[in-house]
Design an enzyme around this catalytic site. Sequence first.
Site, PDB file in Angstrom:
ATOM      1  N   ASN A   1       0.855  -1.186   0.000  1.00  0.00           N
ATOM      2  CA  ASN A   1       0.000   0.000   0.000  1.00  0.00           C
ATOM      3  C   ASN A   1       0.898   1.245   0.000  1.00  0.00           C
ATOM      4  O   ASN A   1       1.687   1.440   0.928  1.00  0.00           O
ATOM      5  CB  ASN A   1      -0.894  -0.053   1.248  1.00  0.00           C
ATOM      6  CG  ASN A   1      -1.837   1.113   1.313  1.00  0.00           C
ATOM      7  OD1 ASN A   1      -1.417   2.250   1.100  1.00  0.00           O
ATOM      8  ND2 ASN A   1      -3.088   0.868   1.611  1.00  0.00           N
TER       9      ASN A   1
ATOM     10  N   HIS B   1       1.060   6.219   1.727  1.00  0.00           N
ATOM     11  CA  HIS B   1       1.855   7.160   2.522  1.00  0.00           C
ATOM     12  C   HIS B   1       2.957   7.832   1.739  1.00  0.00           C
ATOM     13  O   HIS B   1       3.506   8.843   2.191  1.00  0.00           O
ATOM     14  CB  HIS B   1       2.354   6.489   3.796  1.00  0.00           C
ATOM     15  CG  HIS B   1       1.190   6.161   4.697  1.00  0.00           C
ATOM     16  ND1 HIS B   1       0.306   7.131   5.122  1.00  0.00           N
ATOM     17  CD2 HIS B   1       0.711   4.991   5.155  1.00  0.00           C
ATOM     18  CE1 HIS B   1      -0.652   6.557   5.844  1.00  0.00           C
ATOM     19  NE2 HIS B   1      -0.429   5.262   5.873  1.00  0.00           N
TER      20      HIS B   1
ATOM     21  N   HIS C   1      -5.621   3.576  -1.665  1.00  0.00           N
ATOM     22  CA  HIS C   1      -6.942   3.907  -1.124  1.00  0.00           C
ATOM     23  C   HIS C   1      -7.302   5.309  -1.604  1.00  0.00           C
ATOM     24  O   HIS C   1      -6.655   6.289  -1.225  1.00  0.00           O
ATOM     25  CB  HIS C   1      -6.883   3.853   0.408  1.00  0.00           C
ATOM     26  CG  HIS C   1      -8.197   4.081   1.082  1.00  0.00           C
ATOM     27  ND1 HIS C   1      -8.348   3.963   2.445  1.00  0.00           N
ATOM     28  CD2 HIS C   1      -9.418   4.411   0.601  1.00  0.00           C
ATOM     29  CE1 HIS C   1      -9.616   4.225   2.768  1.00  0.00           C
ATOM     30  NE2 HIS C   1     -10.279   4.506   1.662  1.00  0.00           N
TER      31      HIS C   1
ATOM     32  N   ARG D   1      -9.477   8.002  -1.002  1.00  0.00           N
ATOM     33  CA  ARG D   1     -10.423   8.424   0.037  1.00  0.00           C
ATOM     34  C   ARG D   1     -11.307   9.539  -0.469  1.00  0.00           C
ATOM     35  O   ARG D   1     -10.910  10.325  -1.337  1.00  0.00           O
ATOM     36  CB  ARG D   1      -9.669   8.898   1.287  1.00  0.00           C
ATOM     37  CG  ARG D   1      -8.864   7.816   1.960  1.00  0.00           C
ATOM     38  CD  ARG D   1      -8.299   8.316   3.276  1.00  0.00           C
ATOM     39  NE  ARG D   1      -9.310   8.332   4.314  1.00  0.00           N
ATOM     40  CZ  ARG D   1      -9.433   7.417   5.269  1.00  0.00           C
ATOM     41  NH1 ARG D   1      -8.584   6.416   5.339  1.00  0.00           N
ATOM     42  NH2 ARG D   1     -10.389   7.498   6.170  1.00  0.00           N
TER      43      ARG D   1
ATOM     44  N   ARG E   1      -7.122  12.787   0.717  1.00  0.00           N
ATOM     45  CA  ARG E   1      -6.035  13.296   1.556  1.00  0.00           C
ATOM     46  C   ARG E   1      -4.653  12.790   1.106  1.00  0.00           C
ATOM     47  O   ARG E   1      -3.650  13.382   1.428  1.00  0.00           O
ATOM     48  CB  ARG E   1      -6.266  12.942   3.025  1.00  0.00           C
ATOM     49  CG  ARG E   1      -6.066  11.488   3.360  1.00  0.00           C
ATOM     50  CD  ARG E   1      -6.131  11.232   4.851  1.00  0.00           C
ATOM     51  NE  ARG E   1      -7.477  11.360   5.385  1.00  0.00           N
ATOM     52  CZ  ARG E   1      -7.885  10.697   6.474  1.00  0.00           C
ATOM     53  NH1 ARG E   1      -7.058   9.915   7.131  1.00  0.00           N
ATOM     54  NH2 ARG E   1      -9.123  10.834   6.904  1.00  0.00           N
TER      55      ARG E   1
ATOM     56  N   GLU F   1      -8.638   0.402  -2.946  1.00  0.00           N
ATOM     57  CA  GLU F   1      -9.499   0.455  -1.750  1.00  0.00           C
ATOM     58  C   GLU F   1     -10.395   1.668  -1.861  1.00  0.00           C
ATOM     59  O   GLU F   1      -9.923   2.760  -2.206  1.00  0.00           O
ATOM     60  CB  GLU F   1      -8.644   0.611  -0.492  1.00  0.00           C
ATOM     61  CG  GLU F   1      -7.822  -0.585  -0.148  1.00  0.00           C
ATOM     62  CD  GLU F   1      -6.928  -0.300   1.052  1.00  0.00           C
ATOM     63  OE1 GLU F   1      -7.092   0.736   1.721  1.00  0.00           O
ATOM     64  OE2 GLU F   1      -6.049  -1.112   1.296  1.00  0.00           O
TER      65      GLU F   1
ATOM     66  N   THR G   1      -8.018   3.357   8.351  1.00  0.00           N
ATOM     67  CA  THR G   1      -9.257   2.576   8.376  1.00  0.00           C
ATOM     68  C   THR G   1      -9.325   1.810   9.695  1.00  0.00           C
ATOM     69  O   THR G   1      -8.636   0.820   9.881  1.00  0.00           O
ATOM     70  CB  THR G   1      -9.291   1.609   7.173  1.00  0.00           C
ATOM     71  OG1 THR G   1      -8.838   2.311   6.019  1.00  0.00           O
ATOM     72  CG2 THR G   1     -10.685   1.081   6.941  1.00  0.00           C
TER      73      THR G   1
ATOM     74  N   GLU H   1     -11.061  -9.380   3.042  1.00  0.00           N
ATOM     75  CA  GLU H   1      -9.744  -9.020   3.583  1.00  0.00           C
ATOM     76  C   GLU H   1      -9.928  -8.884   5.080  1.00  0.00           C
ATOM     77  O   GLU H   1     -10.706  -8.032   5.545  1.00  0.00           O
ATOM     78  CB  GLU H   1      -9.208  -7.718   2.982  1.00  0.00           C
ATOM     79  CG  GLU H   1      -7.852  -7.359   3.613  1.00  0.00           C
ATOM     80  CD  GLU H   1      -7.098  -6.243   2.910  1.00  0.00           C
ATOM     81  OE1 GLU H   1      -7.229  -6.096   1.684  1.00  0.00           O
ATOM     82  OE2 GLU H   1      -6.371  -5.523   3.621  1.00  0.00           O
TER      83      GLU H   1
ATOM     84  N   HIS I   1      -3.506  -4.664   7.647  1.00  0.00           N
ATOM     85  CA  HIS I   1      -3.639  -3.498   8.523  1.00  0.00           C
ATOM     86  C   HIS I   1      -2.766  -3.640   9.769  1.00  0.00           C
ATOM     87  O   HIS I   1      -2.923  -4.586  10.529  1.00  0.00           O
ATOM     88  CB  HIS I   1      -5.074  -3.200   8.945  1.00  0.00           C
ATOM     89  CG  HIS I   1      -5.248  -1.738   9.252  1.00  0.00           C
ATOM     90  ND1 HIS I   1      -4.815  -1.179  10.418  1.00  0.00           N
ATOM     91  CD2 HIS I   1      -5.741  -0.719   8.509  1.00  0.00           C
ATOM     92  CE1 HIS I   1      -5.054   0.118  10.395  1.00  0.00           C
ATOM     93  NE2 HIS I   1      -5.606   0.427   9.245  1.00  0.00           N
TER      94      HIS I   1
HETATM   95  N1  PXP Z   1      -5.699  -3.098   4.047  1.00  0.00           N
HETATM   96  C1  PXP Z   1      -6.646  -2.133   4.123  1.00  0.00           C
HETATM   97  C2  PXP Z   1      -8.037  -2.478   3.696  1.00  0.00           C
HETATM   98  C3  PXP Z   1      -6.334  -0.838   4.568  1.00  0.00           C
HETATM   99  O1  PXP Z   1      -7.298   0.111   4.637  1.00  0.00           O
HETATM  100  C4  PXP Z   1      -4.998  -0.540   4.909  1.00  0.00           C
HETATM  101  C5  PXP Z   1      -4.639   0.846   5.338  1.00  0.00           C
HETATM  102  O2  PXP Z   1      -4.851   1.751   4.316  1.00  0.00           O
HETATM  103  C6  PXP Z   1      -4.039  -1.561   4.807  1.00  0.00           C
HETATM  104  C7  PXP Z   1      -4.430  -2.832   4.388  1.00  0.00           C
HETATM  105  C8  PXP Z   1      -2.608  -1.319   5.134  1.00  0.00           C
HETATM  106  O3  PXP Z   1      -2.467  -0.988   6.484  1.00  0.00           O
HETATM  107  P1  PXP Z   1      -1.071  -0.486   7.033  1.00  0.00           P
HETATM  108  O4  PXP Z   1      -0.754   0.801   6.333  1.00  0.00           O
HETATM  109  O5  PXP Z   1      -1.291  -0.327   8.497  1.00  0.00           O
HETATM  110  O6  PXP Z   1      -0.066  -1.564   6.700  1.00  0.00           O
END
Ligand code: PXP
Length: 232
Positions: free
Chosen positions: A6, A9, A42, A44, A48, A68, A99, A149, A186
Amino acid sequence: MLLGVNIDHVATLRQQRKEGDPDLIAATHEVLAGGADGITVHLREDRRHIQDDDVIQLRHIVPRLNLEMAATDEMVQFALGIRPDFVCLVPEKREELTTEGGLDVIRNEGRIESCVDRLQSAGILVSLFIDPEIPQVQAAQRVGAAYVELHTGVYAVEVESRVPLRALQAAASYAKLLGVRVNAGHGLKYHNVSAIARISEIEELNIGHSIVARALTVGLRQAVVEMKLLVL
Ligand code: PXP
């Protein structure tokens, strides 16, 4: 087990100044070079971090793109235009930092079923981001989602306790029994991912924050290489 990275960031940092730095596309190439099997973003509602244009550009260069998004008409329309390989439906609150919990499929069955149907009819496989609870797994199967998931956030903060790990294992086994495929993610970090990677029913882990954070010291490609070794 597959690793989806992901990259939200990277875009979070870029949006601090809105001057194009760091370059999301260059970062994506580094993540793929490090061995990521897929890229997750994602989009959003408040935009953001990831922007609409990012998703459009990524669609051209990413072989396995997982989008996402919230289960809204606006987002379904957007996804139908972009055609990512996967959509992961997530709950979304404007005030949250990330999330925070899973989707309540049971209370929103009609709306979610309609989103799943429209997306999967267009050939986009849908996963539902849910807490590892059996009734939510059952509801995910009822609405016809190809995947769930499983939210690993509670496990990630209570890593010493066996309870969240058992819940994840039970939900994963039950989903597989119902014919629903299983991903998870997550809050997973280098020190807590291994126990999750041993759950054989899980096909893919989606990990973001810890990889992007580690990239500040070892570089993005190496950060992915190190996570990939733990997930294999
Ligand atoms: N899976 C989903 C559905 C998420 O919303 C997120 C966070 O955006 C992640 C995985 C990844 O989480 P993390 O950034 O904490 O590894």
